[in-house]
Write a protein that holds these residues in place. Structure first.
Motif, PDB file in Angstrom:
ATOM      1  N   PHE A 228       0.813  -1.205   0.000  1.00 12.93           N
ATOM      2  CA  PHE A 228       0.000   0.000   0.000  1.00 12.93           C
ATOM      3  C   PHE A 228       0.852   1.263   0.000  1.00 12.93           C
ATOM      4  O   PHE A 228       0.475   2.274  -0.585  1.00 12.93           O
ATOM      5  CB  PHE A 228      -0.932   0.006   1.209  1.00 12.93           C
ATOM      6  N   GLU A 229       1.996   1.227   0.674  1.00 13.21           N
ATOM      7  CA  GLU A 229       2.816   2.431   0.799  1.00 13.21           C
ATOM      8  C   GLU A 229       4.265   2.215   0.381  1.00 13.21           C
ATOM      9  O   GLU A 229       4.997   3.190   0.197  1.00 13.21           O
ATOM     10  CB  GLU A 229       2.797   2.933   2.253  1.00 13.21           C
ATOM     11  N   GLY A 230       4.687   0.985   0.248  1.00 11.94           N
ATOM     12  CA  GLY A 230       6.083   0.723  -0.040  1.00 11.94           C
ATOM     13  C   GLY A 230       6.323   0.286  -1.468  1.00 11.94           C
ATOM     14  O   GLY A 230       5.404   0.197  -2.291  1.00 11.94           O
ATOM     15  N   THR A 231       7.571  -0.008  -1.757  1.00 17.20           N
ATOM     16  CA  THR A 231       7.997  -0.442  -3.082  1.00 17.20           C
ATOM     17  C   THR A 231       8.334  -1.928  -3.061  1.00 17.20           C
ATOM     18  O   THR A 231       8.479  -2.540  -1.996  1.00 17.20           O
ATOM     19  CB  THR A 231       9.239   0.331  -3.523  1.00 17.20           C
ATOM     20  N   ALA A 232       8.490  -2.489  -4.248  1.00 16.37           N
ATOM     21  CA  ALA A 232       8.878  -3.892  -4.346  1.00 16.37           C
ATOM     22  C   ALA A 232      10.238  -4.129  -3.699  1.00 16.37           C
ATOM     23  O   ALA A 232      10.456  -5.151  -3.045  1.00 16.37           O
ATOM     24  CB  ALA A 232       8.886  -4.329  -5.807  1.00 16.37           C
TER      25      ALA A 232
END
Length: 254
Positions: free
Chosen positions: A137-141
């Motif tokens: 939801f808020e982070g990157t892979a």
């Protein structure tokens, strides 16, 4: 010590770890009712541990503080958790009575997500599920894969205590990704048997997840091939494999 998952909402678990006298740490109380009911049976909360700010993980905190106003609340440094009395972050140690937990930063699902590891238990919130992982939801892979790699490096006999009963649906996806994985087939049958009773499919040993969970196995040839097929292009970078898996899972219907 007694570990007990308290069902909440449709598929959440509130985790309690208690001693012989019933004193307990309570993890991610999304609603107060299950904890209050357990208190009627002898549970005495002595601390709350919060992994992230989502309402289904902290929504019961205010009511529990109304009942036990001196409860310490350990939570990440995030203003969206105003009830926190002790802010903790990566590398910190939480010591409560006879319990000691290491705090690990595991961003990805949310930017401030943390996990608690101690006494052979991992309270992973919505970062690591059995046979799955949380949505980003808020982070990157890159962040999420790094977080999962950190959890995967814990001792293999660690018991994973995650925030949701998603194992059956996760197994359906994992089987499509990795259909020839014998350990996964055994774990899926175990999950189906448990849910038919029904019983919680958690906790689960990290060793099982390392053998079965495609999100912890992005370096496996079969998982990489399946992700490449889903993405429509050959993937060699492990972050790209993970990202393709997560996109695939986001739209997956069993």
């Amino acid at each position: 010590m007694r570990l007990q998952p308290l069902p909440a909402f449709e598929d959440n678990y509130i985790w309690t770890l208690s001693d012989a006298s019933g004193r307990a740490v309570v993890v991610d109380p999304g609603e107060a009712g299950p904890v209050l009911a357990a208190a009627e049976e002898g549970l005495t909360p002595i601390a709350l541990l919060l992994t992230h700010h989502h309402a289904d993980h902290i929504g019961g905190v205010d009511a529990l503080l109304a009942r036990w106003p001196d409860l310490p609340v350990y939570a990440p440094d995030d203003p969206r958790i105003p009830q926190a009395t002790v802010r903790v972050g990566d590398g910190d140690t939480v010591e409560i009575a006879q319990w000691r937990f290491d705090v690990l930063a595991v961003p990805g699902h949310t930017r401030s997500h943390i996990a608690f590891h101690g006494h052979g238990h991992l309270f992973s919130g919505d970062t690591l599920f059995s046979l799955g992982c949380g949505r980003m939801f808020e982070g990157t892979a890159v962040q999420m894969l790094t977080s999962l790699d950190r959890l995967a490096a814990l001792p293999a006999d660690t018991l994973v205590c995650c925030g949701h009963e998603y194992s059956r649906s996760n197994a359906a996806f994992a089987r499509v990704v990795d259909p020839d994985n014998a350990a996964l087939r055994r774990r899926e049958q175990e999950i189906l048997d448990m849910r038919s009773v029904p019983r919680p499919t958690l906790p689960v040993a990290l060793a099982s997840e390392l053998a079965c969970n495609p999100f912890l196995r992005v370096d496996a040839d079969a998982v990489r091939a399946a992700a490449s097929h889903a993405a429509g292009t050959a993937l060699t970078d492990r972050v790209d494999v993970f990202a393709a898996l997560r996109r695939w899972k986001d739209g997956f219907r069993a």
